[in-house]
Scaffold this active site. Sequence first.
Site, PDB file in Angstrom:
ATOM      1  N   GLU A   1      -9.332   7.329   3.823  1.00 14.02           N
ATOM      2  CA  GLU A   1      -8.937   7.545   5.375  1.00 14.02           C
ATOM      3  C   GLU A   1      -9.659   8.945   5.628  1.00 14.02           C
ATOM      4  O   GLU A   1      -9.218   9.984   4.996  1.00 14.02           O
ATOM      5  CB  GLU A   1      -7.507   7.529   5.665  1.00 14.02           C
ATOM      6  CG  GLU A   1      -7.390   7.738   7.282  1.00 14.02           C
ATOM      7  CD  GLU A   1      -5.998   7.387   7.566  1.00 14.02           C
ATOM      8  OE1 GLU A   1      -5.811   7.538   9.111  1.00 14.02           O
ATOM      9  OE2 GLU A   1      -5.246   6.901   7.106  1.00 14.02           O
TER      10      GLU A   1
ATOM     11  N   LYS B   1       0.905  -1.277   0.080  1.00 14.74           N
ATOM     12  CA  LYS B   1       0.054   0.124  -0.089  1.00 14.74           C
ATOM     13  C   LYS B   1       0.915   1.465  -0.274  1.00 14.74           C
ATOM     14  O   LYS B   1       1.906   1.309   0.787  1.00 14.74           O
ATOM     15  CB  LYS B   1      -0.999   0.021   1.129  1.00 14.74           C
ATOM     16  CG  LYS B   1      -1.933   1.362   0.986  1.00 14.74           C
ATOM     17  CD  LYS B   1      -2.822   0.920   2.184  1.00 14.74           C
ATOM     18  CE  LYS B   1      -2.342   1.508   3.831  1.00 14.74           C
ATOM     19  NZ  LYS B   1      -1.880   2.786   3.842  1.00 14.74           N
TER      20      LYS B   1
ATOM     21  N   GLU C   1       0.708   5.621   0.148  1.00 10.27           N
ATOM     22  CA  GLU C   1      -0.082   6.775   0.292  1.00 10.27           C
ATOM     23  C   GLU C   1      -0.282   7.800  -0.958  1.00 10.27           C
ATOM     24  O   GLU C   1       0.831   8.448  -1.358  1.00 10.27           O
ATOM     25  CB  GLU C   1       0.329   7.590   1.487  1.00 10.27           C
ATOM     26  CG  GLU C   1      -0.049   6.529   2.851  1.00 10.27           C
ATOM     27  CD  GLU C   1       0.167   7.682   4.158  1.00 10.27           C
ATOM     28  OE1 GLU C   1       0.337   8.853   4.032  1.00 10.27           O
ATOM     29  OE2 GLU C   1       0.173   7.055   5.386  1.00 10.27           O
TER      30      GLU C   1
END
Length: 288
Positions: free
Chosen positions: A185, A116, A118
């Site tokens: 998020e 993953k 960002e």
Amino acid sequence: MAGREKVTVRDIVRAKQRGERIVMVTAYDYITAKLVDEAGVDMILVGDSLGMVVLGLPSTHQVTLEDMERHTAAVARAQPRALIVADMPFMSYEASTRDAVLNAGRLIAAGADAVKIEGGASYSDTIRALVRAGIPVVAHVGLTPQRYKLLGGYRLAGKTASEAMEVIREAIGAEEAGAFAVVIEFTAWEVAREITRKLSIPTICIGSGPYCDGQVLVIHDLLGLTPTPPPFAKKYVDLAAIIRRAVSEYASDVRNGRFPGEGMYWGMKRGEYEKLQRLINEQAGSGD
């Protein structure tokens, strides 16, 4: 997701198509990985959040690639059915696509099934390079903790229409670049819902409302181990209180001579203690 076969990237994508909600949770060690896998989660995130909840660091910025490798390997040793996703830590993919591929490769070698990063559209070249190298990628949009200093702190993303469009563009760009899922998020729920409607790949929310294809929580927040959890985390058990009580009882038992009890210790073979005493006395008599 039913069954005990290993969850694959294809299974995660198909879950959205079938309308099945995806369950993701963090784990950073062997035992926790085994337990959450036995509980039936679909994805395990070895998050750089380990910096704060495991290593006691002030932020994710201090987490190294070596930290992520070590904890990813620990989780992988549990041989979970769940898909293992490892976070790429701060500055392990930003400098160049070459760095990104090499560093992601180290996490895959440690046992991750995917990585993953960002970012979304702003890291489309990086996502493409990773996918081209055969490394599955989960993107991350909305609040991106690795950039909290640039953002001015941990702020809700997508509060205005213009901010919302930027988050949406990031998510769409991530899918176009080849990401197979997107974490959203701490983003306004309306924005997360729009992204979920627009993308053909799954969205996994944390603090972004109920309209995503899945949810993720930090295991320490879920279990009540975090002193000051984020407002969007639900505490399912107060494990901190249980641990304190158990250790307090153990300490009391030790101090009062109740531990260890009968059946928790063992002796020598019959007659061997007497032999030992003679040997000790003989040694004492010889002056050695």
